[in-house]
Design a protein around this motif. Structure first.
Motif, short mmCIF file in Angstrom:
data_model
loop_
_atom_site.label_atom_id
_atom_site.label_comp_id
_atom_site.label_asym_id
_atom_site.label_seq_id
_atom_site.Cartn_x
_atom_site.Cartn_y
_atom_site.Cartn_z
N UNK A 49 0.81 -1.22 0.00
CA UNK A 49 0.00 0.00 0.00
C UNK A 49 0.84 1.27 0.00
N UNK A 50 2.11 1.20 0.46
CA UNK A 50 2.84 2.43 0.74
C UNK A 50 4.25 2.47 0.17
N UNK A 51 4.55 1.67 -0.84
CA UNK A 51 5.91 1.75 -1.38
C UNK A 51 5.90 1.87 -2.90
N UNK A 52 6.26 0.83 -3.60
CA UNK A 52 6.55 0.98 -5.02
C UNK A 52 5.32 1.19 -5.88
N UNK A 53 4.19 0.59 -5.50
CA UNK A 53 2.99 0.70 -6.35
C UNK A 53 2.42 2.11 -6.39
N UNK A 54 2.20 2.79 -5.25
CA UNK A 54 1.69 4.16 -5.37
C UNK A 54 2.64 5.09 -6.12
N UNK A 55 3.94 4.94 -5.90
CA UNK A 55 4.87 5.81 -6.59
C UNK A 55 4.95 5.49 -8.08
N UNK A 56 4.65 4.24 -8.45
CA UNK A 56 4.59 3.90 -9.88
C UNK A 56 3.43 4.63 -10.54
N UNK A 57 2.31 4.76 -9.83
CA UNK A 57 1.16 5.49 -10.35
C UNK A 57 1.53 6.94 -10.61
N UNK A 58 2.25 7.54 -9.66
CA UNK A 58 2.69 8.93 -9.84
C UNK A 58 3.70 9.05 -10.98
N UNK A 59 4.64 8.10 -11.03
CA UNK A 59 5.75 8.21 -11.98
C UNK A 59 5.29 8.02 -13.42
N UNK A 60 4.30 7.17 -13.66
CA UNK A 60 3.78 6.99 -15.02
C UNK A 60 3.28 8.32 -15.55
N UNK A 61 2.46 9.00 -14.74
CA UNK A 61 1.93 10.30 -15.16
C UNK A 61 3.05 11.32 -15.31
N UNK A 62 3.97 11.37 -14.35
CA UNK A 62 5.06 12.33 -14.40
C UNK A 62 5.96 12.14 -15.60
N UNK A 63 6.24 10.88 -15.95
CA UNK A 63 7.10 10.58 -17.09
C UNK A 63 6.47 11.06 -18.39
#
Length: 520
Positions: free
Chosen positions: A143-157
């Motif tokens: 819930x609090x590590x790689x998966x949420x940041x992957x959601x952010x990073x896809x959009x940011x990229x």
């Protein structure tokens, strides 16, 4: 002569304002019926379509990690001669605090403790067993590590590449340009995507801010004996609103950078305090074994749907969190893109995905380990306290079992406040930029639109607290996650299609290794 409708996207701005004003008004007349109806819709959608969240977010993680080993990872946002605007420390600190910084203060000890003693159907473990502990800690990592940041990073990229390398406007819909080209810039597509994004983020920030106000209220009760009340909540809300509005108005360099720097250092200090003065060996063992289990079973953890069971645990926890992160995803991604000029794609993924994910794992291992150790050694019945006093109380109670509790508790209250100010600051600044008709090359939005969004989001959070309706904002935010999943999948496929499948990029965008030095 200045005309407001020539400067701002009034249709996009009005959509979330109208939606949440209607929610507030209806909630005032019949809160229980309204929230019950929203949760009914949420349950139906989750039961029938929730699995798509699991699949999509798993794809995001694998795609981003795979890109790190592909030649396009050397592409630099802005071209090979672009220079970063801040140090790697500031870059990472902002990414951490704008992402899950608020959540780790609330759930750091809650999730490992709660899931250990409330095992869902479909998991072969007894409450309180060692297997239950492993389930709880790995679920917290999910819930609090790689998966949420992957959601952010896809959009940011996707947004970052469109803005800095394709010279597109600074808005979420620009992230669709690599896939659908100029159609992404049409009023229909651009307006729909950006309006949906604003609905999700206003609900998300208002819900998070409301929870933070109540958590700070509990902290003041424990520390100074002040009883939570509407007046106290109003004072806390005003302080936070003024704090993040002033910070947002001062701009990225003076506001967010300064706040995130202090916030990140406090996070590190609290973490080291727990590791050193808490049950160090148990924390280390739990974190290491939990990480091993998490890495080894990541696909299994990410696809847990518990078919034919009736407790809806995956829907209320895993899928809800994924929808939650997706609601924040485009705006956080837009913000990460804003601070990523001069960074390579590989550096972007490392600092905005891998490093914050690692910090989240260590944080939950430490605070979860402290709470579980107190429980299992019989020093303190942390689970009974959690059940009786609520989730907002447990982090503050743990101070009693660390040195200088009377000093530490106010520090935690301050940290919670700073975390929410940092979150709201970054989101307000980004939403304000997205509200402009022409944002190409614009670094800061006008003060007037920052003040509008800052005050509106804060007032929405406070009104929902008074009417017991924070759940309403959470449901709207979570339901927004489904269409945003489609948007982010399009962003991911756009990057794949343009940069990998067609290899349609200028080779001069690749970093040669000579111009990527860190600034002072």
């Amino acid at each position: 002569m200045f005309k407001i409708n020539e400067k701002f996207r009034l249709g996009v701005i009005a959509t979330p304002v109208i939606v949440f004003t209607i929610i507030i008004i209806i909630g005032l007349f019949n809160q229980e019926l309204f929230i019950g109806t929203l949760w009914g819709i949420f349950a139906y959608v989750m039961n029938n379509f929730g699995f798509t969240l699991n699949i999509g977010c798993l794809l995001f993680v694998f795609f981003l990690i795979g890109i790190c080993f592909h030649p396009i990872s050397k592409i630099k946002f802005g071209g090979k001669d672009a220079k970063p605007e801040m140090t790697r420390w500031n870059y990472w600190a902002i990414a951490l605090c704008a992402g899950i910084g608020t959540g780790i203060m609330f759930y750091g000890a809650v999730e490992p403790l709660m899931h250990t003693f409330a095992i869902p159907q479909g998991i072969s473990a007894e409450n309180g067993s060692q297997e239950a502990v492993m389930f709880a800690i790995t679920r917290s990592f999910y819930h609090w590590s790689i998966t949420p940041y992957a959601i952010y990073a896809i959009a940011g990229l996707s947004i970052g590449y469109a803005v800095y390398n394709l010279n597109k406007p600074f808005k979420v819909s620009s992230g669709l340009y690599p896939l659908i080209g100029e159609k992404a810039m049409t009023p229909l597509v651009s307006g729909t995507v950006d309006a949906l994004t604003l609905i999700a983020i206003v609900g998300g920030v208002a819900g998070a801010l409301g929870a933070g106000i109540m958590q700070i209220g509990k902290g003041l009760q424990y520390s100074f004996g002040l009883q939570p009340s509407p007046t106290m909540w109003a004072i806390i809300a005003v302080v936070i609103i003024v704090g993040y509005t002033i910070s947002s108005a001062s701009g990225l360099d003076k506001g967010i950078r300064w706040l995130s720097d202090k916030n990140a250092w406090i996070f590190i200090g609290l973490l080291m305090l727990v590791i050193i003065f808490g049950p160090t060996k148990y924390i280390a063992d739990l974190t290491l074994q939990g990480f091993g289990r998490f890495a080894n079973r990541f696909v299994e953890i990410s696809t847990f749907t518990s078919p034919r069971n009736t407790d809806m645990w995956p829907q209320w926890w895993d899928m809800y969190f994924l929808a939650d992160w997706l609601a924040f995803g485009p705006i956080v991604g837009l913000f990460l893109a804003r601070i990523s000029y001069g960074r390579t794609i590989r550096e972007f993924i490392t600092i905005n995905l891998l490093l914050p994910a690692g910090f989240g794992i260590i944080w939950f291992g430490a605070f979860g380990g402290l709470a579980l150790d107190l429980q299992f050694t019989g020093v303190f019945d942390a689970y009974a306290f959690l059940s009786a006093e609520g989730m907002e109380s447990i982090m503050l109670k743990l101070c009693d079992f660390l040195p200088l509790a009377t000093v530490l508790r106010p520090v935690i209250i301050l940290t919670i406040g700073l975390s929410f100010i940092t979150l709201a600051d970054s989101m307000t600044s980004t939403v304000s930029l997205m509200s402009l008709r022409d944002s190409v090359g614009v670094k800061e939005a006008p003060l007037s639109i920052k003040l509008f969004w800052g005050v509106y989001i804060g007032l929405t959070a406070y009104i929902f607290i008074l009417n017991g309706g924070i759940d309403g904002t959470k449901v709207v935010m979570a339901l927004s996650g489904f269409p945003i999943l489609i948007v982010e999948l399009m962003m991911m496929f756009g990057i794949f299609y343009k940069l990998i499948f067609k290899a349609d990029y200028d080779k001069s965008e690749l970093d040669t290794g000579n111009n990527n030095e860190d600034i002072a």
